[in-house]
Design a protein around this motif. Structure first.
Motif, PDB file in Angstrom:
ATOM      1  N   VAL A   1      20.921  43.184  30.288  1.00 28.27           N
ATOM      2  CA  VAL A   1      20.313  43.879  29.313  1.00 28.27           C
ATOM      3  C   VAL A   1      20.765  45.264  29.187  1.00 28.27           C
ATOM      4  N   GLU A   2      20.770  45.772  30.512  1.00 29.36           N
ATOM      5  CA  GLU A   2      21.056  47.431  30.454  1.00 29.36           C
ATOM      6  C   GLU A   2      22.405  47.874  29.901  1.00 29.36           C
TER       7      GLU A   2
ATOM      8  N   ASP B   1      13.927  40.310  30.395  1.00 22.07           N
ATOM      9  CA  ASP B   1      15.385  40.181  29.878  1.00 22.07           C
ATOM     10  C   ASP B   1      15.161  40.333  28.404  1.00 22.07           C
ATOM     11  N   GLU B   2      14.430  40.887  27.802  1.00 24.29           N
ATOM     12  CA  GLU B   2      14.410  40.880  26.314  1.00 24.29           C
ATOM     13  C   GLU B   2      14.387  42.287  25.958  1.00 24.29           C
ATOM     14  N   PHE B   3      15.053  42.514  24.754  1.00 30.57           N
ATOM     15  CA  PHE B   3      14.854  43.939  23.931  1.00 30.57           C
ATOM     16  C   PHE B   3      14.759  43.907  22.645  1.00 30.57           C
TER      17      PHE B   3
ATOM     18  N   ASP C   1      16.632  38.099  23.281  1.00 27.65           N
ATOM     19  CA  ASP C   1      16.201  37.366  25.063  1.00 27.65           C
ATOM     20  C   ASP C   1      17.561  36.859  25.397  1.00 27.65           C
TER      21      ASP C   1
ATOM     22  N   LEU D   1      22.122  47.443  26.174  1.00 18.58           N
ATOM     23  CA  LEU D   1      21.502  48.602  25.400  1.00 18.58           C
ATOM     24  C   LEU D   1      22.499  49.820  25.393  1.00 18.58           C
TER      25      LEU D   1
ATOM     26  N   GLU E   1      15.435  49.164  23.182  1.00 18.33           N
ATOM     27  CA  GLU E   1      14.637  49.368  24.397  1.00 18.33           C
ATOM     28  C   GLU E   1      14.404  48.248  24.767  1.00 18.33           C
ATOM     29  N   ARG E   2      14.433  47.984  26.289  1.00 18.36           N
ATOM     30  CA  ARG E   2      13.942  46.638  26.859  1.00 18.36           C
ATOM     31  C   ARG E   2      12.609  46.527  26.702  1.00 18.36           C
TER      32      ARG E   2
ATOM     33  N   ASP F   1      21.309  40.005  35.053  1.00 19.77           N
ATOM     34  CA  ASP F   1      20.622  40.807  34.052  1.00 19.77           C
ATOM     35  C   ASP F   1      21.819  41.267  33.401  1.00 19.77           C
TER      36      ASP F   1
END
Length: 202
Positions: A18-19, A43-45, A7, A22, A38-39, A16
């Motif tokens: 995350v992307e 904002d967690e993956f 997170d 990933l 994967e998200r 953000d």
């Protein structure tokens, strides 16, 4: 099985992240993951792997950035396996969720939970100890660490020449950064993670 639930810290006031993470994780470790990271929400993956070395490598890489709360869960997965992380379930995911909740309350931002409380008590502090060692590393220490990781054939003298410093200065950097200690500790920690996973599957 090893599951990470991760997170982003203070995401309401920061962009953000995350992307791009990933994509970086998929590019570097994709062949060792059960499916693409994967998200899962906001904002967690999440990601899952059978390989303890991969799980530890990713925990350490994410922890270095200091912008993630990282929960590592060791447990089983419910069969049959789904086509994506979102389709998977099992105690590894339950434990990773518990771990990320704990990680959010810790200054080191990391927690590990297994199906067995005693096993968790044995392994979790050692993962956090390695993260703490790396957290104290200076920019100069990381410069040397990254150079040696990029080319494992480099000697300390070679690395010193590339950095434009004396061999003695490189040796001092390595000592201060705990590079040898980390090199020796990581295989031992991977073995402990593998052992914890094997006990769960037994």
């Amino acid at each position: 099985m090893f599951v990470l639930t991760v997170d982003q810290i203070d995401s309401r006031r920061t962009p953000d992240r995350v992307e791009p993470v990933l994509q970086a994780l998929a590019d570097r470790w994709g062949d060792r993951l059960l499916s693409a990271p994967e998200r899962t929400a906001g904002d967690e993956f999440q990601l899952a792997t059978r390989d303890p070395a991969t799980a530890l490598e990713i925990v350490l890489e994410l922890a270095r950035d200091t912008v993630w709360s990282i929960g590592a869960g060791i447990g089983d997965l419910t069969s049959p396996l789904g086509p994506s992380v979102r389709a998977l379930s099992g105690t590894a995911f339950v434990n990773a969720r518990e771990a990320v909740t704990a990680a959010k309350k810790r200054p080191d931002r990391v927690a590990l939970v297994t199906d067995d409380a005693e096993e968790t008590a044995r392994v979790d502090p050692l993962v956090r100890l390695l993260v703490a060692l790396r957290d104290r590393r200076t920019a100069e220490g990381w410069e040397l660490a990254d150079l040696l990781e990029q080319d494992s054939a480099l000697t300390s003298k070679d690395a010193a020449a590339r950095l434009g410093i004396s061999a003695q200065a490189a040796s001092q950097r390595a000592l201060t950064a705990g590079l040898r200690l980390e090199t020796e500790a990581r295989p031992a920690l991977v073995a402990l993670l593998a052992s914890a996973d094997a006990r769960i599957g037994a």
